[in-house]
Design a protein around this motif. Structure first.
Motif, PDB file in Angstrom:
ATOM      1  N   UNK A   1       0.839  -1.210   0.000  1.00  0.00           N
ATOM      2  CA  UNK A   1       0.000   0.000   0.000  1.00  0.00           C
ATOM      3  C   UNK A   1       0.875   1.263   0.000  1.00  0.00           C
TER       4      UNK A   1
ATOM      5  N   UNK B   1      -2.305  -1.521  -8.606  1.00  0.00           N
ATOM      6  CA  UNK B   1      -2.112  -2.894  -8.122  1.00  0.00           C
ATOM      7  C   UNK B   1      -0.608  -3.158  -8.068  1.00  0.00           C
TER       8      UNK B   1
ATOM      9  N   UNK C   1       2.257  -5.972  -8.357  1.00  0.00           N
ATOM     10  CA  UNK C   1       2.515  -7.349  -8.793  1.00  0.00           C
ATOM     11  C   UNK C   1       3.903  -7.750  -8.304  1.00  0.00           C
TER      12      UNK C   1
ATOM     13  N   UNK D   1       4.991 -11.071 -11.110  1.00  0.00           N
ATOM     14  CA  UNK D   1       3.863 -11.184 -12.040  1.00  0.00           C
ATOM     15  C   UNK D   1       2.524 -11.518 -11.412  1.00  0.00           C
ATOM     16  N   UNK D   2       2.488 -11.731 -10.079  1.00  0.00           N
ATOM     17  CA  UNK D   2       1.224 -12.084  -9.410  1.00  0.00           C
ATOM     18  C   UNK D   2       0.773 -10.934  -8.513  1.00  0.00           C
ATOM     19  N   UNK D   3      -0.538 -10.646  -8.480  1.00  0.00           N
ATOM     20  CA  UNK D   3      -0.992  -9.560  -7.607  1.00  0.00           C
ATOM     21  C   UNK D   3      -0.831  -9.915  -6.124  1.00  0.00           C
ATOM     22  N   UNK D   4      -0.496  -8.915  -5.320  1.00  0.00           N
ATOM     23  CA  UNK D   4      -0.413  -9.129  -3.860  1.00  0.00           C
ATOM     24  C   UNK D   4      -1.365  -8.148  -3.176  1.00  0.00           C
ATOM     25  N   UNK D   5      -1.737  -8.465  -1.941  1.00  0.00           N
ATOM     26  CA  UNK D   5      -2.646  -7.574  -1.206  1.00  0.00           C
ATOM     27  C   UNK D   5      -1.855  -6.399  -0.621  1.00  0.00           C
ATOM     28  N   UNK D   6      -2.618  -5.409  -0.136  1.00  0.00           N
ATOM     29  CA  UNK D   6      -2.003  -4.137   0.291  1.00  0.00           C
ATOM     30  C   UNK D   6      -1.051  -4.294   1.464  1.00  0.00           C
ATOM     31  N   UNK D   7      -1.252  -5.324   2.271  1.00  0.00           N
ATOM     32  CA  UNK D   7      -0.388  -5.461   3.458  1.00  0.00           C
ATOM     33  C   UNK D   7       0.858  -6.328   3.200  1.00  0.00           C
ATOM     34  N   UNK D   8       1.044  -6.787   1.969  1.00  0.00           N
ATOM     35  CA  UNK D   8       2.240  -7.572   1.634  1.00  0.00           C
ATOM     36  C   UNK D   8       3.488  -6.707   1.806  1.00  0.00           C
TER      37      UNK D   8
END
Lengths: 332, 66
Positions: free
Chosen positions: B23, B37, B39, B42-49
């Motif tokens: 985030x 977003x 990545x 190549x993979x999306x991650x959530x905001x708290x990653x």
């Protein structure tokens, strides 16, 4: 790492207005359930419909194409895709490539219409000759070709890729400029006008722009990540998009609330007072005796090119060898 | 340890410390949780990653220009 609120797998998205995390599989199912619900709630598609999906090569039309091709089996309708080659340099080459790949991957029949083949000019050339902004000429030509292909196909609906963010912003802009009759055209669907125009549906009416991007990415639908080189990021629409998304971050769900209420009140907005008539050249929808496509092309080339466009599109449609349509919604 | 970040579609590059949240990375790139977003590989991650050393990170602006 955050876990999916349904299965506990690794999460790829947080749905802020529902306060839940979703893994890739459950995210894809979630977007499809929103589209399915919108189709039913707003009565967008009936069994036996032929639905035309215009694909630009971008994420939103990729999402519509993938979702509708999956849902077509469940609802019992047919999907045909259309790509319009605008001739905007390298961008159009890549857009066409992405659209062909997406349609092939999904096994959806695709019609490719070239603006240059019909008019002799690309969109930037037409705009220069007409001394009009590129986006205005592009919009006019695309709207004409989409409706023309839908009519020639005997389609019952045209599924547009407008997402919730687009529609929220268009309605805000129309409100700011007090062009209230424009808001009446921004609902989940518009009706067909018999013999002249095929009604439009917006399956992504309640799908946020970010959700549309993630859906196209996670379903591995080929799409182009680039923007059209003519996009003006300082336009009112794009500035409003930034503002509405700041508000959404603070007040999750505000876009959905706005759009659901807009759908309920869409009939309260004044309808455009333009007369509905038939173009004397091409026979399609017009507000006078000549449609804007025939008027534009006559000004540039000396000839109204609607009839030629109909000829080209008819032969492209015939080459698809689809089952003939007897009772589509647009026919009188 | 610094991690390189590519910003799409404008082609910018940023460098951030490992451990920064996705985030915060979006905010650094001038976006928020709705407009962008992150990545990782190549993979999306959530905001708290939290970004790790060795991650291949891309920030994508998902709002199209219409």
């Amino acid at each position: 790492m955050a876990k999916c609120s349904i299965c506990g797998g690794p999460a790829v998205a947080y749905i802020r207005y529902q306060r839940r995390y979703l893994c890739d599989r459950h995210f894809v199912e979630y977007v499809e359930s929103k589209i399915r619900r919108a189709i039913s709630r707003y009565k967008m598609i009936r069994q036996g419909y032929r639905v035309l999906v215009p694909v630009s090569g971008g994420k939103d039309s990729a999402t519509v194409l993938t979702a509708l091709s999956k849902l077509s089996r469940e609802f019992g309708f047919e999907v045909v895709a259309l790509h319009i080659d605008l001739g905007i340099g390298d961008y159009s080459v890549k857009s066409k490539e992405a659209s062909i790949k997406a349609a092939n991957k999904l096994g959806v029949p695709l019609i490719v219409v070239s603006v240059k083949e019909i008019t002799g000019y690309t969109i930037p050339e037409l705009a220069r000759k007409a001394r009009r902004p590129v986006c205005s000429v592009c919009g006019l030509v695309k709207r004409y070709i989409i409706n023309l292909v839908a009519v020639e196909l005997g389609a019952d609906a045209v599924a547009l890729g407008h997402n919730a963010d687009d529609l929220a912003v268009y309605s805000m802009k129309s409100f700011i400029t007090q062009d209230l009759s424009n808001i009446s055209k921004l609902g989940p669907k518009t009706e067909s006008i018999k013999g002249l125009a095929v009604g439009r549906i917006r399956p992504l009416y309640e799908v946020y722009e970010k959700e549309s991007y993630l859906y196209a990415l996670l379903t591995e639908t080929p799409f182009l990540h680039e923007e059209c080189p003519n996009v003006d990021f300082s336009s009112m629409e794009n500035r409003l998009k930034v503002h509405i998304n700041s508000l959404e971050e603070e007040k999750p769900g505000v876009k959905i609330t706005m759009l659901r209420n807009m759908a309920k009140r869409i009939r309260d907005y004044p309808k455009p007072q333009l007369p509905i008539s038939r173009c004397r050249h091409c026979g399609l929808l017009s507000s006078g005796d000549e449609c804007s496509f025939c008027r534009l092309t006559k000004r540039i080339t000396g000839q109204p090119l609607g009839p030629r466009a109909r000829e080209v599109v008819r032969s492209l449609v015939a080459s698809l060898q689809l089952a003939p349509r007897q009772d589509s919604a647009y026919k009188s | 340890m610094k991690v390189k970040v590519r910003v799409v579609p404008d082609g910018r590059h940023l460098e951030v410390e490992a451990g920064v949240k996705a985030l915060d990375l979006l905010k650094l790139a001038g976006m928020n949780s709705e407009s962008g977003v992150v990545l990782v590989n190549g993979r999306p991650v959530t905001e708290d990653y939290r970004i790790r050393e060795g991650d291949e990170v891309t920030v994508v602006r998902v709002l199209s220009g219409g």
